[in-house]
Motif scaffolding. Structure first.
Motif, PDB file in Angstrom:
ATOM      1  N   UNK A  63      -2.759  -0.467 -13.288  1.00 23.24           N
ATOM      2  CA  UNK A  63      -1.765   0.199 -13.451  1.00 23.24           C
ATOM      3  C   UNK A  63      -0.949   0.246 -11.890  1.00 23.24           C
ATOM      4  N   UNK A  64      -0.186  -0.189 -11.525  1.00 24.60           N
ATOM      5  CA  UNK A  64       0.529  -0.376 -10.067  1.00 24.60           C
ATOM      6  C   UNK A  64      -0.908  -0.687  -9.232  1.00 24.60           C
ATOM      7  N   UNK A  65      -1.562  -1.598  -9.449  1.00 27.48           N
ATOM      8  CA  UNK A  65      -2.773  -1.817  -8.865  1.00 27.48           C
ATOM      9  C   UNK A  65      -2.594  -2.426  -7.351  1.00 27.48           C
ATOM     10  N   UNK A  66      -1.490  -3.013  -7.327  1.00 29.78           N
ATOM     11  CA  UNK A  66      -1.038  -3.469  -5.728  1.00 29.78           C
ATOM     12  C   UNK A  66      -0.454  -2.333  -4.927  1.00 29.78           C
ATOM     13  N   UNK A  67       0.098  -1.563  -5.490  1.00 27.09           N
ATOM     14  CA  UNK A  67       0.610  -0.308  -4.671  1.00 27.09           C
ATOM     15  C   UNK A  67      -0.168   0.247  -3.822  1.00 27.09           C
ATOM     16  N   UNK A  68       0.418   0.496  -2.443  1.00 22.60           N
ATOM     17  CA  UNK A  68      -0.519   1.142  -1.293  1.00 22.60           C
ATOM     18  C   UNK A  68      -0.025   2.610  -1.221  1.00 22.60           C
ATOM     19  N   UNK A  69      -1.303   3.102  -0.997  1.00 22.22           N
ATOM     20  CA  UNK A  69      -1.315   4.554  -0.728  1.00 22.22           C
ATOM     21  C   UNK A  69      -2.060   4.668   0.652  1.00 22.22           C
ATOM     22  N   UNK A  70      -1.904   6.096   1.223  1.00 18.33           N
ATOM     23  CA  UNK A  70      -2.430   6.301   2.292  1.00 18.33           C
ATOM     24  C   UNK A  70      -3.943   6.597   1.864  1.00 18.33           C
ATOM     25  N   UNK A  71      -5.137   6.010   2.413  1.00 15.04           N
ATOM     26  CA  UNK A  71      -6.109   5.976   1.995  1.00 15.04           C
ATOM     27  C   UNK A  71      -6.959   7.442   1.845  1.00 15.04           C
ATOM     28  N   UNK A  72      -6.552   8.046   2.912  1.00 15.19           N
ATOM     29  CA  UNK A  72      -7.406   9.335   3.168  1.00 15.19           C
ATOM     30  C   UNK A  72      -8.772   8.984   3.343  1.00 15.19           C
ATOM     31  N   UNK A 238       9.876   9.813   7.471  1.00 14.06           N
ATOM     32  CA  UNK A 238      10.183   8.604   8.232  1.00 14.06           C
ATOM     33  C   UNK A 238       9.033   8.015   9.061  1.00 14.06           C
ATOM     34  N   UNK A 239       7.787   8.347   8.813  1.00 16.10           N
ATOM     35  CA  UNK A 239       6.781   7.850   9.829  1.00 16.10           C
ATOM     36  C   UNK A 239       6.198   6.554   9.182  1.00 16.10           C
ATOM     37  N   UNK A 240       6.302   6.277   7.837  1.00 14.26           N
ATOM     38  CA  UNK A 240       6.153   4.694   7.649  1.00 14.26           C
ATOM     39  C   UNK A 240       6.922   4.706   6.168  1.00 14.26           C
ATOM     40  N   UNK A 241       7.489   3.544   6.086  1.00 16.23           N
ATOM     41  CA  UNK A 241       8.302   2.999   4.808  1.00 16.23           C
ATOM     42  C   UNK A 241       7.590   2.858   3.844  1.00 16.23           C
ATOM     43  N   UNK A 242       6.350   2.003   4.043  1.00 20.22           N
ATOM     44  CA  UNK A 242       5.639   1.631   3.015  1.00 20.22           C
ATOM     45  C   UNK A 242       4.552   2.454   2.051  1.00 20.22           C
TER      46      UNK A 242
END
Length: 381
Positions: A63-72, A238-242
Protein backbone atom coordinates in the motif's frame (compact mmCIF):
# COMPACT_ATOMS: atom_id res chain seq x y z
CA UNK A 1 -21.45 1.33 39.18
CA UNK A 2 -18.34 1.78 37.12
CA UNK A 3 -17.58 5.27 35.83
CA UNK A 4 -18.13 5.91 32.17
CA UNK A 5 -15.58 7.79 30.13
CA UNK A 6 -16.33 10.99 28.31
CA UNK A 7 -18.10 10.44 25.03
CA UNK A 8 -15.17 11.81 23.09
CA UNK A 9 -12.81 9.30 24.67
CA UNK A 10 -15.17 6.43 23.91
CA UNK A 11 -15.47 7.56 20.32
CA UNK A 12 -11.70 7.71 20.02
CA UNK A 13 -11.13 4.22 21.38
CA UNK A 14 -14.21 2.75 19.67
CA UNK A 15 -15.48 -0.53 21.05
CA UNK A 16 -12.65 -1.55 23.33
CA UNK A 17 -12.11 -5.29 23.08
CA UNK A 18 -14.07 -5.60 19.85
CA UNK A 19 -11.31 -3.70 18.09
CA UNK A 20 -8.81 -6.36 19.08
CA UNK A 21 -9.41 -8.64 16.14
CA UNK A 22 -6.86 -8.88 13.35
CA UNK A 23 -9.78 -8.70 10.93
CA UNK A 24 -13.15 -7.07 11.48
CA UNK A 25 -15.09 -10.35 11.62
CA UNK A 26 -12.67 -12.24 13.88
CA UNK A 27 -13.19 -12.88 17.61
CA UNK A 28 -11.52 -10.22 19.76
CA UNK A 29 -7.89 -11.02 20.44
CA UNK A 30 -7.97 -14.30 18.54
CA UNK A 31 -5.95 -15.27 15.44
CA UNK A 32 -7.80 -14.30 12.28
CA UNK A 33 -7.64 -15.78 8.81
CA UNK A 34 -5.17 -13.96 6.60
CA UNK A 35 -6.41 -15.44 3.32
CA UNK A 36 -8.24 -12.28 2.29
CA UNK A 37 -6.48 -9.66 4.37
CA UNK A 38 -6.40 -6.05 3.31
CA UNK A 39 -4.66 -3.14 4.95
CA UNK A 40 -7.00 -1.36 7.36
CA UNK A 41 -5.80 2.24 7.73
CA UNK A 42 -7.40 4.17 10.61
CA UNK A 43 -9.13 7.43 9.78
CA UNK A 44 -6.77 10.38 9.41
CA UNK A 45 -3.67 8.21 9.03
CA UNK A 46 -1.43 8.24 5.93
CA UNK A 47 0.38 4.92 5.49
CA UNK A 48 2.99 3.22 3.35
CA UNK A 49 3.08 -0.56 3.79
CA UNK A 50 4.95 -3.55 2.40
CA UNK A 51 4.99 -7.17 3.59
CA UNK A 52 7.35 -9.58 1.83
CA UNK A 53 7.17 -13.36 2.27
CA UNK A 54 10.74 -14.67 1.95
CA UNK A 55 9.50 -18.25 1.59
CA UNK A 56 7.53 -17.58 -1.58
CA UNK A 57 9.49 -14.52 -2.74
CA UNK A 58 6.31 -12.46 -3.08
CA UNK A 59 4.66 -9.45 -1.49
CA UNK A 60 1.51 -10.23 0.46
CA UNK A 61 0.75 -6.57 1.15
CA UNK A 62 1.63 -3.35 -0.67
CA UNK A 63 0.00 0.00 0.00
CA UNK A 64 1.72 3.18 -1.16
CA UNK A 65 4.91 1.11 -0.95
CA UNK A 66 6.96 3.64 -2.95
CA UNK A 67 5.75 6.69 -1.01
CA UNK A 68 8.50 8.42 0.96
CA UNK A 69 8.31 9.31 4.63
CA UNK A 70 10.83 10.96 6.91
CA UNK A 71 12.59 7.93 8.27
CA UNK A 72 12.96 8.98 11.91
CA UNK A 73 15.07 6.29 13.60
CA UNK A 74 14.56 3.64 10.92
CA UNK A 75 17.53 5.25 9.16
CA UNK A 76 19.74 3.83 11.91
CA UNK A 77 19.70 0.60 9.91
CA UNK A 78 21.63 2.40 7.17
CA UNK A 79 23.99 4.02 9.68
CA UNK A 80 24.85 0.59 11.08
CA UNK A 81 25.25 -1.03 7.66
CA UNK A 82 27.51 1.76 6.43
CA UNK A 83 29.73 1.33 9.48
CA UNK A 84 29.87 -2.45 8.95
CA UNK A 85 30.41 -2.29 5.18
CA UNK A 86 33.43 -4.20 3.81
CA UNK A 87 34.03 -5.95 7.13
CA UNK A 88 35.28 -9.49 6.77
CA UNK A 89 33.14 -12.57 7.42
CA UNK A 90 34.81 -13.10 10.79
CA UNK A 91 34.59 -9.45 11.83
CA UNK A 92 33.97 -8.75 15.50
CA UNK A 93 32.73 -5.33 16.60
CA UNK A 94 35.27 -3.76 18.98
CA UNK A 95 33.97 -3.14 22.49
CA UNK A 96 34.23 0.64 22.10
CA UNK A 97 32.02 0.58 19.00
CA UNK A 98 29.65 -2.00 20.43
CA UNK A 99 28.96 0.42 23.29
CA UNK A 100 27.11 2.74 20.89
CA UNK A 101 26.08 0.33 18.11
CA UNK A 102 24.06 -1.91 20.41
CA UNK A 103 21.98 0.84 22.09
CA UNK A 104 21.45 2.54 18.72
CA UNK A 105 19.81 -0.62 17.36
CA UNK A 106 18.20 -1.99 20.53
CA UNK A 107 16.93 1.15 22.24
CA UNK A 108 17.18 3.66 19.37
CA UNK A 109 19.81 5.80 21.09
CA UNK A 110 20.05 9.18 19.35
CA UNK A 111 23.39 10.22 20.82
CA UNK A 112 25.04 7.24 19.14
CA UNK A 113 23.38 8.09 15.83
CA UNK A 114 24.43 11.73 16.10
CA UNK A 115 28.05 10.68 16.67
CA UNK A 116 28.04 8.22 13.80
CA UNK A 117 26.39 10.72 11.44
CA UNK A 118 28.90 13.49 12.18
CA UNK A 119 31.95 11.21 12.12
CA UNK A 120 31.18 9.37 8.88
CA UNK A 121 30.10 11.98 6.41
CA UNK A 122 26.49 12.81 7.27
CA UNK A 123 24.38 12.78 4.11
CA UNK A 124 27.16 10.95 2.27
CA UNK A 125 26.23 7.88 4.30
CA UNK A 126 22.81 7.85 2.66
CA UNK A 127 24.25 8.43 -0.81
CA UNK A 128 26.65 5.50 -0.33
CA UNK A 129 23.97 3.14 0.89
CA UNK A 130 21.54 4.07 -1.90
CA UNK A 131 24.20 3.04 -4.43
CA UNK A 132 25.28 -0.09 -2.57
CA UNK A 133 21.80 -1.50 -2.02
CA UNK A 134 20.07 -0.18 -5.14
CA UNK A 135 17.49 1.78 -3.18
CA UNK A 136 14.96 3.54 -5.38
CA UNK A 137 13.21 6.05 -3.13
CA UNK A 138 15.72 6.84 -0.39
CA UNK A 139 17.31 10.31 -0.30
CA UNK A 140 19.40 12.36 2.16
CA UNK A 141 17.80 15.01 4.37
CA UNK A 142 16.68 18.16 2.50
CA UNK A 143 19.09 21.03 2.06
CA UNK A 144 19.14 23.24 5.11
CA UNK A 145 18.85 20.22 7.46
CA UNK A 146 22.18 18.44 6.95
CA UNK A 147 22.41 17.23 10.56
CA UNK A 148 18.88 15.88 10.74
CA UNK A 149 19.46 12.22 9.94
CA UNK A 150 15.82 11.48 10.81
CA UNK A 151 14.73 13.59 7.83
CA UNK A 152 16.18 11.01 5.43
CA UNK A 153 13.48 10.00 2.92
CA UNK A 154 12.60 6.31 3.06
CA UNK A 155 9.84 4.10 1.63
CA UNK A 156 8.32 0.79 2.66
CA UNK A 157 9.65 -1.00 -0.43
CA UNK A 158 13.19 0.30 0.14
CA UNK A 159 12.98 -0.88 3.73
CA UNK A 160 12.14 -4.36 2.47
CA UNK A 161 15.23 -4.14 0.24
CA UNK A 162 17.39 -3.24 3.25
CA UNK A 163 16.18 -6.25 5.22
CA UNK A 164 16.52 -8.56 2.21
CA UNK A 165 20.15 -7.50 1.90
CA UNK A 166 20.70 -8.13 5.60
CA UNK A 167 19.13 -11.57 5.51
CA UNK A 168 20.18 -12.86 2.10
CA UNK A 169 23.37 -11.08 1.03
CA UNK A 170 25.21 -9.51 3.95
CA UNK A 171 28.19 -11.34 5.48
CA UNK A 172 27.11 -13.58 8.32
CA UNK A 173 28.90 -11.45 10.90
CA UNK A 174 27.09 -8.31 9.73
CA UNK A 175 23.74 -10.06 9.70
CA UNK A 176 24.31 -11.42 13.20
CA UNK A 177 25.30 -8.02 14.60
CA UNK A 178 22.34 -6.12 13.18
CA UNK A 179 19.60 -8.72 13.42
CA UNK A 180 20.87 -9.99 16.77
CA UNK A 181 20.44 -6.53 18.25
CA UNK A 182 17.03 -5.99 16.65
CA UNK A 183 15.84 -9.22 18.26
CA UNK A 184 16.78 -7.67 21.62
CA UNK A 185 14.77 -4.49 21.11
CA UNK A 186 14.02 -2.94 24.51
CA UNK A 187 10.51 -1.89 25.41
CA UNK A 188 11.78 1.43 26.77
CA UNK A 189 13.81 3.42 24.25
CA UNK A 190 16.71 5.60 25.31
CA UNK A 191 14.51 8.70 25.13
CA UNK A 192 11.84 7.22 27.39
CA UNK A 193 9.28 6.16 24.78
CA UNK A 194 7.59 2.76 24.75
CA UNK A 195 8.80 1.41 21.39
CA UNK A 196 7.01 -1.93 21.29
CA UNK A 197 4.18 -0.77 19.05
CA UNK A 198 3.27 -2.09 15.60
CA UNK A 199 5.06 -5.38 14.87
CA UNK A 200 6.15 -5.93 18.47
CA UNK A 201 2.56 -5.61 19.73
CA UNK A 202 0.74 -7.32 16.88
CA UNK A 203 2.70 -10.58 16.78
CA UNK A 204 4.32 -13.06 19.13
CA UNK A 205 8.06 -13.60 19.02
CA UNK A 206 10.19 -14.45 17.12
CA UNK A 207 10.44 -10.98 15.68
CA UNK A 208 13.16 -8.38 15.18
CA UNK A 209 12.24 -4.70 15.00
CA UNK A 210 13.61 -1.26 14.24
CA UNK A 211 11.07 1.42 15.03
CA UNK A 212 10.86 5.13 14.38
CA UNK A 213 8.93 8.05 15.87
CA UNK A 214 9.00 11.83 15.48
CA UNK A 215 6.61 14.62 16.30
CA UNK A 216 6.23 17.64 18.56
CA UNK A 217 3.01 16.21 20.06
CA UNK A 218 5.00 13.26 21.42
CA UNK A 219 6.10 15.44 24.28
CA UNK A 220 6.69 12.93 27.06
CA UNK A 221 8.44 9.62 27.44
CA UNK A 222 6.21 6.81 28.67
CA UNK A 223 8.80 4.51 30.21
CA UNK A 224 10.64 7.14 32.21
CA UNK A 225 10.97 10.87 32.85
CA UNK A 226 9.64 13.60 30.60
CA UNK A 227 11.47 14.06 27.33
CA UNK A 228 11.24 16.38 24.37
CA UNK A 229 11.34 15.63 20.66
CA UNK A 230 14.84 15.13 19.29
CA UNK A 231 16.40 16.32 16.05
CA UNK A 232 14.07 13.97 14.22
CA UNK A 233 11.08 16.17 15.12
CA UNK A 234 9.26 18.87 13.19
CA UNK A 235 10.15 21.61 10.75
CA UNK A 236 8.50 24.14 8.45
CA UNK A 237 6.21 22.64 5.77
CA UNK A 238 8.37 24.40 3.19
CA UNK A 239 11.51 22.56 4.28
CA UNK A 240 11.01 19.70 1.82
CA UNK A 241 8.54 19.34 -1.01
CA UNK A 242 8.63 15.54 -1.18
CA UNK A 243 8.70 14.48 2.46
CA UNK A 244 6.22 15.63 5.10
CA UNK A 245 8.16 16.98 8.08
CA UNK A 246 5.20 18.33 10.03
CA UNK A 247 2.80 15.51 10.84
CA UNK A 248 3.76 13.15 13.68
CA UNK A 249 5.39 9.98 12.35
CA UNK A 250 5.32 6.46 13.78
CA UNK A 251 6.99 3.58 11.90
CA UNK A 252 7.41 -0.12 12.60
CA UNK A 253 9.79 -2.27 10.56
CA UNK A 254 11.42 -5.65 10.92
CA UNK A 255 10.94 -9.38 10.48
CA UNK A 256 8.35 -11.79 11.83
CA UNK A 257 8.22 -15.55 12.21
CA UNK A 258 10.63 -18.47 12.36
CA UNK A 259 13.62 -17.95 10.11
CA UNK A 260 12.63 -14.29 9.60
CA UNK A 261 10.01 -15.51 7.16
CA UNK A 262 8.22 -12.19 6.63
CA UNK A 263 9.68 -8.70 6.25
CA UNK A 264 7.24 -6.02 7.42
CA UNK A 265 7.50 -2.26 6.84
CA UNK A 266 4.78 0.05 8.14
CA UNK A 267 5.24 3.83 7.84
CA UNK A 268 2.54 6.15 9.19
CA UNK A 269 1.82 9.86 9.51
CA UNK A 270 -0.85 11.18 11.87
CA UNK A 271 -2.79 14.45 12.12
CA UNK A 272 -0.92 17.33 13.76
CA UNK A 273 -1.47 17.22 17.52
CA UNK A 274 -2.05 13.45 17.69
CA UNK A 275 -0.93 12.04 21.02
CA UNK A 276 1.60 9.24 21.23
CA UNK A 277 -1.00 6.87 22.69
CA UNK A 278 -3.44 7.51 19.82
CA UNK A 279 -0.74 7.03 17.17
CA UNK A 280 0.49 3.91 19.01
CA UNK A 281 -3.04 2.49 18.95
CA UNK A 282 -3.62 3.32 15.29
CA UNK A 283 -0.39 1.75 14.01
CA UNK A 284 -1.22 -1.30 16.13
CA UNK A 285 -4.63 -1.71 14.53
CA UNK A 286 -3.16 -1.26 11.07
CA UNK A 287 -0.39 -3.79 11.67
CA UNK A 288 -2.80 -6.38 13.09
CA UNK A 289 -4.80 -6.18 9.84
CA UNK A 290 -1.88 -7.31 7.68
CA UNK A 291 -1.36 -10.63 5.95
CA UNK A 292 1.98 -11.67 7.49
CA UNK A 293 2.92 -15.28 6.65
CA UNK A 294 4.54 -17.14 9.53
CA UNK A 295 3.20 -14.73 12.14
CA UNK A 296 1.57 -15.87 15.37
CA UNK A 297 -0.98 -13.47 16.79
CA UNK A 298 -1.20 -13.17 20.58
CA UNK A 299 -4.23 -14.50 22.42
CA UNK A 300 -6.26 -12.04 24.45
CA UNK A 301 -8.61 -9.09 24.15
CA UNK A 302 -7.69 -5.60 22.95
CA UNK A 303 -9.08 -2.80 25.10
CA UNK A 304 -8.61 0.94 25.22
CA UNK A 305 -7.33 2.71 28.33
CA UNK A 306 -7.70 6.21 29.72
CA UNK A 307 -5.68 8.56 31.95
CA UNK A 308 -2.06 9.69 31.66
CA UNK A 309 0.80 7.24 32.19
CA UNK A 310 -1.03 4.42 33.92
CA UNK A 311 1.38 2.35 36.03
CA UNK A 312 1.90 -1.31 35.10
CA UNK A 313 2.64 -3.24 38.30
CA UNK A 314 4.10 -6.71 38.93
CA UNK A 315 1.05 -7.71 41.02
CA UNK A 316 -2.57 -6.50 41.24
CA UNK A 317 -1.70 -3.97 43.94
CA UNK A 318 -0.43 -0.41 44.16
CA UNK A 319 1.98 -1.50 46.91
CA UNK A 320 4.50 -2.68 44.29
CA UNK A 321 6.73 -0.30 42.37
CA UNK A 322 5.68 0.20 38.75
CA UNK A 323 7.36 -1.86 36.04
CA UNK A 324 6.65 0.82 33.45
CA UNK A 325 3.94 3.24 32.37
CA UNK A 326 1.49 3.06 29.49
CA UNK A 327 1.38 5.69 26.76
CA UNK A 328 -1.63 7.86 27.61
CA UNK A 329 -4.87 6.40 26.22
CA UNK A 330 -3.20 3.47 24.47
CA UNK A 331 -4.95 0.24 23.48
CA UNK A 332 -3.58 -2.83 25.31
CA UNK A 333 -3.83 -6.60 25.04
CA UNK A 334 -5.53 -8.09 28.11
CA UNK A 335 -4.74 -11.73 28.84
CA UNK A 336 -7.01 -12.28 31.84
CA UNK A 337 -8.38 -10.48 34.89
CA UNK A 338 -8.43 -11.07 38.64
CA UNK A 339 -9.53 -9.38 41.83
CA UNK A 340 -6.88 -7.44 43.73
CA UNK A 341 -6.47 -4.25 45.70
CA UNK A 342 -9.40 -1.83 45.60
CA UNK A 343 -8.50 1.25 43.54
CA UNK A 344 -10.46 4.49 43.90
CA UNK A 345 -10.71 7.36 41.44
CA UNK A 346 -13.59 9.28 43.03
CA UNK A 347 -16.43 8.84 42.54
CA UNK A 348 -15.50 5.41 41.15
CA UNK A 349 -13.88 2.33 42.65
CA UNK A 350 -12.82 -1.06 41.30
CA UNK A 351 -11.04 -4.11 42.71
CA UNK A 352 -10.62 -5.93 39.39
CA UNK A 353 -7.22 -5.87 37.66
CA UNK A 354 -6.19 -6.70 34.09
CA UNK A 355 -3.10 -8.75 33.31
CA UNK A 356 -1.16 -7.43 30.30
CA UNK A 357 1.00 -10.29 28.96
CA UNK A 358 3.01 -8.02 26.67
CA UNK A 359 4.10 -5.96 29.67
CA UNK A 360 4.34 -8.81 32.17
CA UNK A 361 2.27 -6.85 34.66
CA UNK A 362 -1.11 -5.57 35.83
CA UNK A 363 -3.21 -2.42 35.62
CA UNK A 364 -6.39 -1.63 37.51
CA UNK A 365 -9.57 -2.22 35.50
CA UNK A 366 -10.60 1.29 36.54
CA UNK A 367 -8.39 2.51 33.68
CA UNK A 368 -9.89 0.10 31.11
CA UNK A 369 -12.49 1.35 28.62
CA UNK A 370 -15.35 -0.97 29.58
CA UNK A 371 -18.89 -0.27 30.91
CA UNK A 372 -18.48 -2.57 33.92
CA UNK A 373 -15.90 -3.16 36.63
CA UNK A 374 -15.28 -6.64 35.26
CA UNK A 375 -14.71 -6.92 31.52
CA UNK A 376 -17.51 -9.09 30.12
CA UNK A 377 -15.52 -11.19 27.63
CA UNK A 378 -12.17 -11.60 29.41
CA UNK A 379 -11.42 -14.81 31.28
CA UNK A 380 -10.44 -14.94 34.95
CA UNK A 381 -6.76 -15.52 35.69
Amino acid sequence: MRRRLLATTLALLLLGGAMGSAAADAPAGRPASVDAASVQVPAGVTAGVAVFDRQTGTFTEQLNAAATFRSASVVKLLLALDYLWNRGPDYTVPAADRAWLEPMLRSSNDTAANTYWSNNGGSAIITRMVSRLGLRDTAPPPSGYPGYWGYTALSARDTVTIYRYLLDSAPGAVRDVVMGNLRQSTRCASDGFDQHFGIAGAFEKPWAVKQGWAGSSYEKGTCGSARTASATGTASPAAAADVDLTRPALHSTGTVGAGDRSIVAVFTLHPVGTSYGKAYTDIGRLTRSLNVPGATRPAGWWYGTWSDHVNVRPNPSTADAALTQLPAGVEVLVGCQARGQLVQVPPYSNDWWAYLPQYGGWISNIYITSPDNKMPDVKDC
